[in-house]
Write an enzyme that holds these catalytic residues in place. Structure first.
Site, mmCIF file in Angstrom:
data_model
loop_
_atom_site.group_PDB
_atom_site.id
_atom_site.type_symbol
_atom_site.label_atom_id
_atom_site.label_comp_id
_atom_site.label_asym_id
_atom_site.label_seq_id
_atom_site.Cartn_x
_atom_site.Cartn_y
_atom_site.Cartn_z
ATOM 1 N N LYS A 1 0.858 -1.179 0.000
ATOM 2 C CA LYS A 1 0.000 0.000 0.000
ATOM 3 C C LYS A 1 0.895 1.229 0.000
ATOM 4 O O LYS A 1 2.001 1.110 0.511
ATOM 5 C CB LYS A 1 -0.947 0.017 1.198
ATOM 6 C CG LYS A 1 -0.376 -0.325 2.582
ATOM 7 C CD LYS A 1 0.785 0.428 3.130
ATOM 8 C CE LYS A 1 0.629 1.903 3.377
ATOM 9 N NZ LYS A 1 1.916 2.460 3.935
ATOM 10 N N TYR B 1 -4.469 4.187 6.329
ATOM 11 C CA TYR B 1 -4.986 3.225 7.324
ATOM 12 C C TYR B 1 -6.305 3.709 7.920
ATOM 13 O O TYR B 1 -7.199 2.901 8.191
ATOM 14 C CB TYR B 1 -3.963 2.984 8.443
ATOM 15 C CG TYR B 1 -2.787 2.139 8.021
ATOM 16 C CD1 TYR B 1 -2.824 0.753 8.146
ATOM 17 C CD2 TYR B 1 -1.643 2.715 7.495
ATOM 18 C CE1 TYR B 1 -1.750 -0.032 7.752
ATOM 19 C CE2 TYR B 1 -0.563 1.944 7.096
ATOM 20 C CZ TYR B 1 -0.623 0.569 7.221
ATOM 21 O OH TYR B 1 0.436 -0.198 6.824
#
Ligand code: NAD
Length: 368
Positions: free
Chosen positions: A131, A215
């Site tokens: 990510k 996140y």
């Protein structure tokens, strides 16, 4: 990417289909683990991922890719990797000729994710990519198209989805354990050290949002199981701080979901945060730390009582769970639970967050 011509791509796809079918057949025949090549021997790859292969049932480390010969020598010795399975970035495309490599794991700076994922897919390999999936929606779409075109899997390194507390939080939040969710708050941040690629937009694609704020965003999406309708974002960056010449520091953003849930989220490069809270009509679920490497803590308030929830230590870490999930998906020909589409969904919202903070207005996502 432009250097790859059509003949080159088709040859790669043909070779890759044969290679990966052979790998899957070997694995199904018993005991064989699918082979991973790690691309980029930096901090996350060497400290968190590579040491976790020993826990894996279906995955093994078989190859390394790095631009630094000394790192290849060091880690090849440590992990018993033959010299023939060590590659530089220049000869990366030769992985197509290596039947030991089934999956390529991209752990490079963000702006390099798309190029190496696409080259890996074109070499006939399945891809795990860290990510943020890439630095734009367009890059994510190109990665998905390359994997689909090659008949290969593409998964994003959203490790929290393989971590027991987060799995339970998803189940409880979506199942209405504390009543229907009304509000989510999600905060992620750390104090960024100067002089690193994360602070160079050309390599990172953006600041805290791309790196750590993702996140908060991802948690809001997995706790609701919904895609936001609107986003409103405000940036706070001290441009006299030399760390923030090209990237943002802090973003406060609010997401509104179809069910009416509001998520108030924080992304920061100048203060430490790692938590989320799900507030329902009958109580709340608190997680702090929420998405750390270890030491997760969960507290639940329900029926007038506030109690910690302690889970047994899992046999497999979230890192090994993530690695094995992709191997299992390859073997069973299933879509990973965090396929490329999941990375793309985050990038769509991140682009809207940047637009909202630039234009000082709420941006609608359902009209894209
Ligand atoms: P890092 O700086 O420690 O490692 C990056 C690696 O890329 C290094 O080995 C470096 O040599 C190599 N590299 C190749 N070309 C480069 C270039 N032009 N400039 C700089 N480095 C170059 O970074 P990291 O913390 O390991 O992060 C790598 C990726 O992993 C990022 O995409 C990051 O978002 C992701 N990450 C994910 C997690 C997670 O928990 N899922 C945690 C940390 C990092």
């Amino acid at each position: 990417m432009e250097r790859l011509n059509r003949r080159h791509i088709l040859a790669g796809i043909g070779a890759g289909l044969a290679v990966s079918a052979a790998g899957a057949a070997r694995a199904q025949a018993g005991g064989h683990k699918l082979g991973y090549a790690i691309v980029g021997l930096g901090s996350y790859a060497t400290k968190q991922i590579m040491p976790r292969f020993v826990e894996c049932e279906h995955s093994q480390l078989v190859a390394l890719v790095s631009g630094t010969p000394a790192k290849l020598t060091r880690y090849a010795a440590e992990y018993n990797i033959p010299a023939a399975n060590c590659y530089s970035y220049a000869d990366f495309d030769r992985i197509r000729d290596n039947p030991a490599i089934d999956i390529v794991y991209i752990v490079l700076p963000n702006s390099m994710h798309a190029e190496y994922s696409i080259r890996a897919a074109r070499a006939g390999k399945h891809v795990m990519c860290e990510k943020p999936m890439a630095v734009s929606v367009a890059e994510c779409q190109a990665m998905i198209a390359a994997s689909r075109g090659a008949g290969r899997k593409l998964m994003i390194g959203y490790r929290s989805r393989f971590e027991p507390y987060n799995k339970l939080a998803i189940q409880l939040a979506r199942g209405g354990h504390v009543g229907p969710t009304q509000l989510i708050t999600a905060e992620h941040g750390f104090n960024a050290q100067p002089n690193q690629w994360r602070l160079d937009r050309a390599l990172s694609g953006g600041g805290s949002m791309m790196d750590i704020g993702i996140y908060s965003l991802n948690a809001a999406r997995y706790l609701t199981g919904e895609e936001p309708l609107t986003v409103t974002a405000v940036e706070t960056t001290d441009r006299t701080d030399p760390r923030f010449r090209t990237v943002e520091d802090r973003i406060d953003f609010t997401l509104k979901f179809p069910s009416g849930v509001i998520a108030n989220c924080l992304s920061s490069y100048s203060s430490g945060h790692n938590s989320y809270h799900v507030i329902g009509t009958e109580g709340y679920i608190d997680m702090e730390p929420a998405t750390s490497y270890e030491g997760h803590r969960m507290t639940i308030r329900r029926d007038g009582k506030t109690e910690p929830r302690v889970l047994p230590k899992p046999a497999k870490s979230q890192f090994a769970g993530q690695l094995d999930h992709l191997s299992e998906c390859v073997l069973a020909d299933r879509q990973p639970i965090v396929a490329g589409e999941e990375g793309l969904a985050d990038l769509r919202v991140i682009e809207a967050i940047y637009q909202s903070m630039r234009e000082g207005r709420t941006v609608r996502l359902d009209r894209a």
